[in-house]
Design a protein around this motif. Structure first.
Motif, PDB file in Angstrom:
ATOM      1  N   ASP A 146      28.923  46.007  30.148  1.00 29.33           N
ATOM      2  CA  ASP A 146      29.701  44.923  30.744  1.00 29.33           C
ATOM      3  C   ASP A 146      28.816  43.978  31.555  1.00 29.33           C
ATOM      4  OD1 ASP A 146      32.684  45.517  30.211  1.00 29.33           O
ATOM      5  OD2 ASP A 146      31.898  47.454  30.863  1.00 29.33           O
ATOM      6  N   ALA A 147      27.778  44.537  32.181  1.00 31.24           N
ATOM      7  CA  ALA A 147      26.882  43.720  32.997  1.00 31.24           C
ATOM      8  C   ALA A 147      25.535  44.418  33.141  1.00 31.24           C
ATOM      9  CB  ALA A 147      27.490  43.472  34.376  1.00 31.24           C
ATOM     10  N   VAL A 148      24.489  43.613  33.365  1.00 27.50           N
ATOM     11  CA  VAL A 148      23.143  44.139  33.590  1.00 27.50           C
ATOM     12  C   VAL A 148      22.500  43.352  34.721  1.00 27.50           C
ATOM     13  CG1 VAL A 148      20.810  44.378  32.635  1.00 27.50           C
ATOM     14  CG2 VAL A 148      22.802  44.897  31.204  1.00 27.50           C
ATOM     15  N   TRP A 149      21.819  44.074  35.632  1.00 31.84           N
ATOM     16  CA  TRP A 149      20.962  43.382  36.594  1.00 31.84           C
ATOM     17  C   TRP A 149      19.514  43.671  36.261  1.00 31.84           C
ATOM     18  CZ3 TRP A 149      18.983  44.886  42.034  1.00 31.84           C
ATOM     19  CH2 TRP A 149      18.249  43.820  42.555  1.00 31.84           C
ATOM     20  N   ASN A 150      18.779  42.610  35.936  1.00 28.44           N
ATOM     21  CA  ASN A 150      17.336  42.681  35.741  1.00 28.44           C
ATOM     22  C   ASN A 150      16.679  42.173  37.021  1.00 28.44           C
ATOM     23  OD1 ASN A 150      14.643  42.494  34.517  1.00 28.44           O
ATOM     24  ND2 ASN A 150      15.049  40.298  34.524  1.00 28.44           N
ATOM     25  N   ALA A 192      33.801  49.916  34.154  1.00 26.02           N
ATOM     26  CA  ALA A 192      32.773  49.019  33.629  1.00 26.02           C
ATOM     27  C   ALA A 192      31.443  49.751  33.464  1.00 26.02           C
ATOM     28  CB  ALA A 192      32.599  47.824  34.557  1.00 26.02           C
ATOM     29  N   VAL A 193      30.743  49.388  32.415  1.00 20.09           N
ATOM     30  CA  VAL A 193      29.428  49.980  32.141  1.00 20.09           C
ATOM     31  C   VAL A 193      28.363  48.981  32.601  1.00 20.09           C
ATOM     32  CG1 VAL A 193      27.881  50.901  30.380  1.00 20.09           C
ATOM     33  CG2 VAL A 193      30.364  51.208  30.148  1.00 20.09           C
ATOM     34  N   ILE A 194      27.629  49.376  33.634  1.00 17.66           N
ATOM     35  CA  ILE A 194      26.636  48.490  34.244  1.00 17.66           C
ATOM     36  C   ILE A 194      25.237  49.047  34.018  1.00 17.66           C
ATOM     37  CG2 ILE A 194      25.813  47.488  36.420  1.00 17.66           C
ATOM     38  CD1 ILE A 194      28.726  47.663  37.406  1.00 17.66           C
ATOM     39  N   GLY A 195      24.332  48.191  33.584  1.00 19.39           N
ATOM     40  CA  GLY A 195      22.938  48.577  33.384  1.00 19.39           C
ATOM     41  C   GLY A 195      22.050  47.937  34.438  1.00 19.39           C
ATOM     42  N   GLU A 196      20.879  48.537  34.658  1.00 21.77           N
ATOM     43  CA  GLU A 196      19.930  48.022  35.639  1.00 21.77           C
ATOM     44  C   GLU A 196      18.517  48.152  35.080  1.00 21.77           C
ATOM     45  OE1 GLU A 196      18.465  48.768  40.283  1.00 21.77           O
ATOM     46  OE2 GLU A 196      19.911  50.134  39.358  1.00 21.77           O
ATOM     47  N   ILE A 197      17.735  47.065  35.180  1.00 24.77           N
ATOM     48  CA  ILE A 197      16.346  47.079  34.752  1.00 24.77           C
ATOM     49  C   ILE A 197      15.481  46.679  35.945  1.00 24.77           C
ATOM     50  CG2 ILE A 197      14.640  46.193  33.112  1.00 24.77           C
ATOM     51  CD1 ILE A 197      16.946  45.511  31.229  1.00 24.77           C
ATOM     52  N   PRO A 198      15.002  47.667  36.711  1.00 21.43           N
ATOM     53  CA  PRO A 198      14.147  47.372  37.870  1.00 21.43           C
ATOM     54  C   PRO A 198      12.714  47.087  37.432  1.00 21.43           C
ATOM     55  CG  PRO A 198      14.470  49.723  37.680  1.00 21.43           C
ATOM     56  CD  PRO A 198      15.304  49.094  36.579  1.00 21.43           C
TER      57      PRO A 198
END
Length: 350
Positions: A242-246, A182-188
């Motif tokens: 697939d998913a992102v956490w902002n 899975a390709v996971i992104g993160e925006i802190p």
């Protein structure tokens, strides 16, 4: 923060409940003018300890904002102080950066209030001024952004930043269980802040237990504008997600705008804070946002309560100890479509 753009932050609340157990939400946002006044949630002055006692003066200092999480922080502090006839609250302008807040607090210390409730522009940079106040016999309640020296405050109340990352990681991990590619992104938010580092570590540590890792990470700055630009850069770097956490629902307004502008729908997103805007989207199912993890600005209400109790030499009535706790960490909860109705009344306007 080390670099100090005008930053706002989250809002939601549940005053008294925040002090006892797991409380609620949080975020960050730009300082644009909003039509509606910030919502507040405070504890009614009906407990045994709420009976009028020795008059106390509490100074309050937090970064300025008229809405969002920081807006709720200040609104909560004012509303909670107004519940007590024996409290005089003096709101101190924190200025635009850490040096400005330090200068303002130097003047406050000279006026010798009974207590100072302080949400620092940056915990590390404000540690020395907290210590100076404590050495002068002033009770300091450190709010949210932690000092680097425990002796710089009488008590600390904060959200569980590492726990936010854990909650977001579990939600994403369960949804993507078995999909190790899975390709996971993160925006802190602001990377220089310790709270951002803690959130990212909690997220990474938890994803690892599912065999997952963050593939794309672009930091924003707790504002709508930086959220939009960070999301645009992330989407450009990752043709498929697939998913992102902002990390922050206030900057999430810009994140969602960038996603909509790019026409991307192949992934789901988790927010952070518990804004009303985020909860409305979760309930409606009209964006990629399917959940948010909470961080409670109700902590400001609780900080005023703690400052008053400590200044009057009281403890918390439901505890055996004679003094208030040295540290209170509020739990992070996960809001989804299944439970959003319970949290809607607590949401804050980004």
């Amino acid at each position: 923060m080390s670099t100090s753009p005008d930053m706002s932050r989250r809002r939601l609340l549940f005053g008294g409940a925040a002090i006892g157990a797991g409380a609620l939400l949080a975020g960050c946002t730009s300082n644009e003018t909003k039509d509606s006044a910030p919502q507040t949630n405070v504890k009614d002055a009906n407990a045994a300890s709420a009976a009028p006692g020795k008059p106390v003066t509490i100074a309050f200092s937090a970064p300025a904002a008229d809405h969002g999480w920081i807006g709720a922080i200040t609104a909560n502090a004012k509303a909670q102080a107004a519940k007590f006839s024996d409290v005089t609250l003096k709101v101190i302008d924190a200025g635009k950066d850490a040096p400005a807040q330090i200068a303002a607090l130097e003047t406050v210390i000279a006026s010798k209030p009974d207590a100072i409730v302080m949400l620092p522009q940056d915990g590390a940079q404000l540690t020395a001024i907290g210590k100076k106040a404590m050495d002068a016999g002033i009770i300091v309640i450190n709010l949210d952004r932690e000092f680097t020296d425990a002796a710089a405050s009488f008590s600390l109340i904060k959200g569980d930043n590492y726990g936010m990352g854990v909650a977001a990681g579990h939600y994403i991990g369960e949804k993507l269980k078995g999909k190790t590619d899975a390709v996971i992104g993160e925006i802190p938010g602001i990377d220089e802040l310790q709270l951002t580092k803690d959130r990212s570590k909690g997220f990474a540590d938890t994803l690892k237990t599912y065999g997952l890792t963050v593939k794309h990470r672009v930091a924003a700055g707790f504002t709508v504008q930086t959220g939009q630009s960070a999301a645009a850069n992330l989407l450009q770097a990752a043709p498929k997600l697939d998913a992102v956490w902002n990390h922050d629902d206030d900057q999430g307004v810009g994140v969602l705008a960038a996603i909509q502008q790019a026409g991307r729908k192949e992934f789901f997103m988790v927010g952070g804070a518990g804004s009303r805007d985020a909860m409305d989207h979760i309930k409606a199912g009209d964006t990629v946002l399917t959940a948010t993890v909470t961080y409670p600005p109700s902590m400001a209400s609780s900080a005023i309560i703690l400052a008053r109790l400590a200044a009057q030499g009281n403890g918390m009535s439901d505890l055996v100890e004679l003094q208030v706790p040295k540290m209170i960490v509020l739990q992070s909860e996960t809001i989804t479509k299944d439970n959003v109705d319970k949290y809607l009344p607590l949401g804050f306007k980004s």
